[in-house]
Design a protein around this motif. Structure first.
Motif, PDB file in Angstrom:
ATOM      1  N   GLN A 202      78.493  70.334  79.168  1.00  0.00           N
ATOM      2  CA  GLN A 202      77.267  71.209  79.403  1.00  0.00           C
ATOM      3  C   GLN A 202      76.532  71.379  78.336  1.00  0.00           C
ATOM      4  O   GLN A 202      75.213  71.809  78.475  1.00  0.00           O
ATOM      5  CB  GLN A 202      78.223  72.692  79.746  1.00  0.00           C
ATOM      6  CG  GLN A 202      78.831  72.758  80.779  1.00  0.00           C
ATOM      7  CD  GLN A 202      79.539  73.983  81.288  1.00  0.00           C
ATOM      8  OE1 GLN A 202      79.288  75.093  80.450  1.00  0.00           O
ATOM      9  NE2 GLN A 202      80.554  74.042  81.909  1.00  0.00           N
ATOM     10  N   HIS A 203      77.115  70.973  77.144  1.00  0.00           N
ATOM     11  CA  HIS A 203      76.055  71.278  76.032  1.00  0.00           C
ATOM     12  C   HIS A 203      76.759  70.433  74.774  1.00  0.00           C
ATOM     13  O   HIS A 203      77.615  70.533  74.076  1.00  0.00           O
ATOM     14  CB  HIS A 203      75.929  72.633  75.476  1.00  0.00           C
ATOM     15  CG  HIS A 203      74.642  72.862  74.606  1.00  0.00           C
ATOM     16  ND1 HIS A 203      74.270  71.930  73.508  1.00  0.00           N
ATOM     17  CD2 HIS A 203      73.632  73.593  74.729  1.00  0.00           C
ATOM     18  CE1 HIS A 203      73.254  72.320  73.173  1.00  0.00           C
ATOM     19  NE2 HIS A 203      72.697  73.174  73.850  1.00  0.00           N
TER      20      HIS A 203
ATOM     21  N   ASP B 118      85.901  81.560  77.891  1.00  0.00           N
ATOM     22  CA  ASP B 118      86.000  79.932  77.700  1.00  0.00           C
ATOM     23  C   ASP B 118      85.121  79.650  76.251  1.00  0.00           C
ATOM     24  O   ASP B 118      85.444  78.765  75.456  1.00  0.00           O
ATOM     25  CB  ASP B 118      85.884  79.225  78.544  1.00  0.00           C
ATOM     26  CG  ASP B 118      87.303  79.041  79.555  1.00  0.00           C
ATOM     27  OD1 ASP B 118      88.504  79.681  79.161  1.00  0.00           O
ATOM     28  OD2 ASP B 118      87.363  78.620  80.406  1.00  0.00           O
TER      29      ASP B 118
ATOM     30  N   GLN C 218      72.830  78.226  72.509  1.00  0.00           N
ATOM     31  CA  GLN C 218      73.437  77.054  72.588  1.00  0.00           C
ATOM     32  C   GLN C 218      74.849  77.353  73.193  1.00  0.00           C
ATOM     33  O   GLN C 218      75.801  76.681  72.851  1.00  0.00           O
ATOM     34  CB  GLN C 218      73.569  75.913  71.660  1.00  0.00           C
ATOM     35  CG  GLN C 218      72.212  75.738  71.137  1.00  0.00           C
ATOM     36  CD  GLN C 218      72.039  74.410  70.217  1.00  0.00           C
ATOM     37  OE1 GLN C 218      73.234  73.818  70.029  1.00  0.00           O
ATOM     38  NE2 GLN C 218      70.876  74.018  69.812  1.00  0.00           N
TER      39      GLN C 218
ATOM     40  N   ARG D 186      84.676  69.781  79.547  1.00  0.00           N
ATOM     41  CA  ARG D 186      83.593  70.616  80.141  1.00  0.00           C
ATOM     42  C   ARG D 186      82.365  70.853  79.095  1.00  0.00           C
ATOM     43  O   ARG D 186      81.256  70.803  79.682  1.00  0.00           O
ATOM     44  CB  ARG D 186      84.178  71.670  80.785  1.00  0.00           C
ATOM     45  CG  ARG D 186      84.801  71.571  82.109  1.00  0.00           C
ATOM     46  CD  ARG D 186      85.129  72.708  82.913  1.00  0.00           C
ATOM     47  NE  ARG D 186      86.068  73.595  82.021  1.00  0.00           N
ATOM     48  CZ  ARG D 186      86.414  75.089  82.044  1.00  0.00           C
ATOM     49  NH1 ARG D 186      85.163  75.355  82.833  1.00  0.00           N
ATOM     50  NH2 ARG D 186      86.925  75.290  81.574  1.00  0.00           N
ATOM     51  N   ALA D 187      82.963  71.374  78.039  1.00  0.00           N
ATOM     52  CA  ALA D 187      81.928  71.758  76.995  1.00  0.00           C
ATOM     53  C   ALA D 187      81.109  70.517  76.557  1.00  0.00           C
ATOM     54  O   ALA D 187      79.826  71.131  76.656  1.00  0.00           O
ATOM     55  CB  ALA D 187      82.870  72.521  75.770  1.00  0.00           C
TER      56      ALA D 187
ATOM     57  N   GLY E 113      75.758  69.611  84.662  1.00  0.00           N
ATOM     58  CA  GLY E 113      76.979  70.027  84.011  1.00  0.00           C
ATOM     59  C   GLY E 113      77.821  71.186  84.764  1.00  0.00           C
ATOM     60  O   GLY E 113      78.451  71.992  83.926  1.00  0.00           O
ATOM     61  N   SER E 114      77.782  71.232  86.086  1.00  0.00           N
ATOM     62  CA  SER E 114      78.348  72.406  86.715  1.00  0.00           C
ATOM     63  C   SER E 114      79.738  72.313  86.680  1.00  0.00           C
ATOM     64  O   SER E 114      80.534  73.429  86.782  1.00  0.00           O
ATOM     65  CB  SER E 114      77.888  72.491  88.143  1.00  0.00           C
ATOM     66  OG  SER E 114      78.460  71.332  88.668  1.00  0.00           O
TER      67      SER E 114
ATOM     68  N   ALA F 211      76.446  71.446  71.022  1.00  0.00           N
ATOM     69  CA  ALA F 211      77.191  72.836  70.975  1.00  0.00           C
ATOM     70  C   ALA F 211      78.693  72.292  70.563  1.00  0.00           C
ATOM     71  O   ALA F 211      79.319  72.810  69.973  1.00  0.00           O
ATOM     72  CB  ALA F 211      76.893  73.773  71.893  1.00  0.00           C
TER      73      ALA F 211
ATOM     74  N   PHE G 298      77.711  77.556  76.268  1.00  0.00           N
ATOM     75  CA  PHE G 298      78.279  76.654  77.422  1.00  0.00           C
ATOM     76  C   PHE G 298      77.860  77.696  78.558  1.00  0.00           C
ATOM     77  O   PHE G 298      78.701  78.297  79.202  1.00  0.00           O
ATOM     78  CB  PHE G 298      79.772  76.192  77.292  1.00  0.00           C
ATOM     79  CG  PHE G 298      79.838  75.686  76.063  1.00  0.00           C
ATOM     80  CD1 PHE G 298      79.392  74.324  75.683  1.00  0.00           C
ATOM     81  CD2 PHE G 298      80.809  76.382  74.903  1.00  0.00           C
ATOM     82  CE1 PHE G 298      79.780  73.711  74.737  1.00  0.00           C
ATOM     83  CE2 PHE G 298      81.119  75.447  73.969  1.00  0.00           C
ATOM     84  CZ  PHE G 298      80.490  74.339  73.535  1.00  0.00           C
ATOM     85  N   PRO G 299      76.905  76.961  79.516  1.00  0.00           N
ATOM     86  CA  PRO G 299      76.242  78.066  80.427  1.00  0.00           C
ATOM     87  C   PRO G 299      77.163  78.364  81.734  1.00  0.00           C
ATOM     88  O   PRO G 299      77.344  79.339  82.129  1.00  0.00           O
ATOM     89  CB  PRO G 299      75.199  77.409  80.769  1.00  0.00           C
ATOM     90  CG  PRO G 299      75.092  75.905  80.474  1.00  0.00           C
ATOM     91  CD  PRO G 299      76.051  75.856  79.326  1.00  0.00           C
ATOM     92  N   PHE G 300      77.790  77.267  82.012  1.00  0.00           N
ATOM     93  CA  PHE G 300      79.035  77.523  83.046  1.00  0.00           C
ATOM     94  C   PHE G 300      80.163  77.857  82.865  1.00  0.00           C
ATOM     95  O   PHE G 300      81.167  77.426  83.326  1.00  0.00           O
ATOM     96  CB  PHE G 300      78.691  76.286  84.107  1.00  0.00           C
ATOM     97  CG  PHE G 300      77.524  76.116  84.576  1.00  0.00           C
ATOM     98  CD1 PHE G 300      76.785  76.941  85.597  1.00  0.00           C
ATOM     99  CD2 PHE G 300      76.708  74.971  84.147  1.00  0.00           C
ATOM    100  CE1 PHE G 300      75.598  76.669  86.096  1.00  0.00           C
ATOM    101  CE2 PHE G 300      75.268  74.827  84.601  1.00  0.00           C
ATOM    102  CZ  PHE G 300      74.943  75.658  85.648  1.00  0.00           C
ATOM    103  N   MET G 301      80.624  78.130  81.525  1.00  0.00           N
ATOM    104  CA  MET G 301      81.969  78.709  81.161  1.00  0.00           C
ATOM    105  C   MET G 301      81.974  80.217  81.143  1.00  0.00           C
ATOM    106  O   MET G 301      80.727  80.826  80.565  1.00  0.00           O
ATOM    107  CB  MET G 301      82.211  78.178  79.795  1.00  0.00           C
ATOM    108  CG  MET G 301      82.811  76.677  79.980  1.00  0.00           C
ATOM    109  SD  MET G 301      83.421  76.328  78.308  1.00  0.00           S
ATOM    110  CE  MET G 301      83.655  74.375  78.503  1.00  0.00           C
TER     111      MET G 301
ATOM    112  N   ARG H 242      88.995  71.677  78.637  1.00  0.00           N
ATOM    113  CA  ARG H 242      87.732  72.720  78.447  1.00  0.00           C
ATOM    114  C   ARG H 242      86.834  72.003  77.420  1.00  0.00           C
ATOM    115  O   ARG H 242      85.613  72.103  77.698  1.00  0.00           O
ATOM    116  CB  ARG H 242      88.185  73.936  77.592  1.00  0.00           C
ATOM    117  CG  ARG H 242      88.502  75.024  78.351  1.00  0.00           C
ATOM    118  CD  ARG H 242      88.409  76.491  77.698  1.00  0.00           C
ATOM    119  NE  ARG H 242      89.653  76.408  76.833  1.00  0.00           N
ATOM    120  CZ  ARG H 242      90.882  76.785  77.179  1.00  0.00           C
ATOM    121  NH1 ARG H 242      91.089  77.278  78.440  1.00  0.00           N
ATOM    122  NH2 ARG H 242      91.738  76.669  76.182  1.00  0.00           N
TER     123      ARG H 242
END
Ligand code: ADP
Ligand code: MG
Lengths: 234, 291
Positions: free
Chosen positions: B174-175, A95, A86, B170-171, B289-290, B178, A88-91, B167
Motif C-alpha cells: 500500500q505504501h 492496523d 502517508q 500489505r503495508a 494495493g487493495s 511508509a 496505509f490507506p486500505f488498513m 501486515r
C-alpha cells in the motif's frame, strides 16, 4: 545525540544539500525552517535512510547511520512522520498503529504504547476500525503522529505536520508536539509555520538552497531581522 | 437441465484449476506490482518435479506436495534475491518484467534440453477416478484441487490479515516508503512474497500434474488464462481472483457446449476485454494495493 557533519545529498545527479552540519541534543526540540524547496524534507529523508548521502557523516548516539537502510535507522530509535501523512490507506487505523510498532522492541510493548497513544488522541479510539484513507485530513495527521509514537522513538522527526490543516487543527498539532516533547522525546521538526515552530523550539536552523545560513535559539531567531523579513513577513 | 448442471459442475471444477494456478501470480502482482511472466514456467518446473517423484521414486503426487512446495519456495526466493532485486536498484523498473520474460524462455529451453519435447503423464492412482453425486460426476483430482484452492485463499487471507509479517506485506504493497519508515525491510518482504507466490504454484503443480501431461510448454498453455483471472479478479485481490477463476471456468464450460468448442476462447477474451472497458480495476478491484 544526532549530528550531521558536512552532509551532501540529492536525487540522481542533482545535489540538493550542499554540506549541511547540524546537531540535535537529547531532550531538545530543534527545528529547521526554510522556504519551499530549500531541502528540509531531503534532510529528514537523509537521516531516515530514504536518501543516501553522497558525502559527509550522520551519527546517532555515536554510531554512523548515514549508510544504513531505513529499517536499520528505525531500529536505532529514529522515527520520521513523513510529509503528507502517508498512511496505509486500505488498513484500519488499528492496523496502521500496529504497523508503527513493527520493530521487535516496540512490538514487545505494543499494548501498553497503544493505550498511551490513545490517551493522547482520544478521538482515534472511535476510529480504530475505520480505514486510514477514509479519515479527514486532521484525523489522518493524528494517526500519522500516533503511528510514529508507536515505535517508542528516542528521536521523533516531524515533516510539516500542519500542512494543509485548518487553523484550529494546526493548534492541536502543535499542542501535541509540545506534549510529546515534554515526555522526554527528542524532537526535530520541519515546518512552514515558522512563527509557531520557533515559538516551541529550543533551537533552530535556517536552511536556504540546501545550505544552513543561520542557527540560534528559537527565541533569538524570532527576533532576527532576516528571519522576520523572509519567513514571518514582518 | 441435467446437462446444464453437469456443465456448471465441470465449469466450477475447471475454475478451481484456474484458481489454484492464479493465486501465486495474483499475490506477486498484488504485493510486488510485478507481472511475473515466468509464472507458467514455475508451474512447469513443479510439474516435472512431481513427475520425477512419482515415476522414479514411485510416490503418490499428493505425498510430494510438501517437498515440491518447499523447493518452489526456495526457487522463488532465489529469483527475487539474485535476479529481480539487483534490477530493482537499477534505474528502470520495467527491466524486471523483461527479466521474467527472459527467465521464462530460459526455463523452457532448459526443460527441452533435459526432458525433450515429449509429453509425460504423471502416474497418480485414484486421482482420475470419478465420484458420483446422484446423476452428476466429478473427478477426485478436481475436487481436491477445488478444495485446496479455497484452503489456500483462506490461509493466505488469514496470514495477511492476522500476522505481523502479513501486515507488513500489505503495508509494503500500500505504501512502500511508509512501510520502510515503520522499520520494515522491504527487500525481505519482496523476497518472502515471491517465495510464497512460487510455493503456491508448487502446490498447483502437484495437483495439476495428475490431470494434465507435463511438457516444456505446459506453463504457457495455462498462464494466459491465469493472467485473465488476475486482471478480472481485480489485479491483486485474492478472493477476487478466486471468483474470477470460477467465472472463467463456467464461461469456458458453458460456451464450449452451447456455442462451439472452438469459440470458447473468443468468448472468454471478449468478456475479458468488455470487463476491462467497463471496469478497468477488474470486477472486484478497489484499486492499487487493495489487499
Ligand atoms: N524525489 C525527488 N526527485 C528529484 N528531485 C526532488 C525529489 N524530491 C525533491 N526534489 C527536489 O529537491 C529540492 C528540495 O526538495 P525538498 O527537500 O522536498 O524541499 P522542502 O522540503 O524544503 O520543501 C526541490 O528542488 C525539489 O524539487
Ligand atoms: Mg518538504
Amino acid at each position: 545525540m544526532l549530528t550531521l557533519h558536512e552532509v551532501q545529498a540529492g536525487y540522481g545527479r542533482t545535489t540538493i544539500l550542499h554540506g549541511i552540519s547540524a546537531e540535535v541534543r537529547a531532550g531538545e526540540v530543534v527545528t529547521i525552517v526554510g522556504a519551499n524547496g530549500a531541502g528540509k524534507t531531503t534532510t529528514l529523508r537523509s537521516i531516515a535512510g530514504l536518501v543516501r548521502p553522497t558525502a559527509g557523516r550522520i551519527t546517532f548516539e555515536g554510531e554512523e547511520i548515514g549508510r544504513m537502510q531505513p529499517h536499520e535507522v528505525v531500529a536505532r530509535g529514529i522515527t520520521l512522520i513523513p510529509e503528507g501523512r502517508q498512511l496505509f490507506p486500505f488498513m484500519s487505523v488499528r492496523d496502521n498503529l500496529r504497523m508503527g510498532a513493527y520493530t521487535p522492541a516496540a512490538r514487545a510493548r505494543m499494548q501498553e504504547t497503544l493505550e498511551e497513544v490513545l490517551d493522547l488522541f482520544p478521538r482515534l479510539r472511535e476510529r480504530l476500525d475505520q480505514y486510514g484513507g477514509s479519515l479527514s485530513g486532521g484525523e489522518q495527521q493524528m494517526v500519522a503522529i500516533a503511528r510514529g509514537l508507536m515505535a517508542r522513538p528516542k528521536l521523533l522527526m516531524f515533516d510539516e505536520p500542519s500542512l494543509g490543516l485548518a487553523p484550529i487543527i494546526v493548534r492541536q498539532v502543535f499542542d501535541v508536539v509540545e506534549r510529546i516533547a515534554s515526555t522526554g522525546v527528542t524532537v526535530l521538526i520541519v515546518e512552514q509555520n515558522v512563527f509557531r515552530t520557533l515559538s516551541i523550539a529550543d533551537r533552530g536552523y535556517v536552511l536556504e538552497n540546501g545550505a544552513i545560513v543561520m542557527s540560534d535559539t528559537g527565541a533569538a531567531l524570532l527576533r532576527d531581522d532576516h528571519v522576520r523579513r523572509a519567513y514571518l513577513g514582518i | 437441465m441435467q446437462t446444464f448442471l453437469q456443465l456448471v459442475i465441470n465449469g466450477l471444477m475447471l475454475g478451481g484449476l484456474f484458481a489454484i494456478i492464479s493465486i501465486g501470480l495474483t499475490l506477486i502482482f498484488g504485493i510486488i506490482r510485478l507481472v511475473n511472466f515466468a509464472h507458467g514456467e514455475l508451474l512447469m518446473v513443479g510439474m516435472y518435479l512431481t513427475w520425477i517423484g512419482t515415476s522414479q521414486l514411485g510416490l503418490h503426487p499428493y505425498v510430494l506436495a510438501p517437498p515440491v512446495v518447499l523447493v518452489l519456495f526456495v526457487i522463488g526466493v532465489l529469483i527475487q534475491r539474485f535476479i529481480l532485486q539487483p534490477l530493482l536498484d537499477a534505474r528502470d523498473a520495467h527491466v524486471q518484467i523483461f527479466a521474467t520474460v527472459g527467465l521464462s524462455t530460459a526455463l523452457i529451453n532448459l526443460a527441452l534440453l533435459v526432458f525433450g519435447a515429449d509429453l509425460y503423464a504423471t502416474p497418480a492412482p485414484g486421482v482420475r477416478e470419478a465420484i458420483h453425486f446422484g446423476p452428476f460426476r466429478v473427478l477426485i483430482g478436481q475436487l481436491v484441487m477445488f478444495g485446496c484452492g479455497i484452503a489456500v485463499v483462506v490461509a493466505l487471507h488469514l496470514f495477511l490479515e492476522r500476522s505481523y509479517l502479513g501486515r507488513a506485506i500489505r503495508a509494503t504493497a500500500q505504501h512502500r516508503a511508509a512501510a520502510q519508515l515503520m522499520g520494515v525491510d522491504v527487500r525481505r518482504i519482496y523476497i518472502v512474497t515471491f517465495g510464497i507466490g512460487a510455493a503456491c504454484v508448487g502446490l498447483a503443480a502437484v495437483l495439476v500434474a495428475p490431470l494434465y501431461p507435463t511438457s516444456p510448454t505446459v506453463g504457457t498453455y495455462f498462464v494466459l488464462t491465469a493472467f485473465v483471472v488476475v486482471v478480472l479478479g481485480g489485479m491483486g485481490s485474492l478472493h477476487g481472483a478466486f471468483v474470477g477463476a470460477l467465472l472463467i471456468g463456467l464461461v469456458d464450460s458453458l460456451s464450449a457446449y452451447y456455442i462451439a468448442p472452438d469459440l470458447k476462447e473468443v468468448v472468454i477474451f471478449g468478456l475479458f476485454l468488455l470487463v476491462l472497458l467497463v471496469r478497468p480495476t477488474g470486477l472486484f478491484g478497489l484499486g492499487r494495493g487493495s489487499e
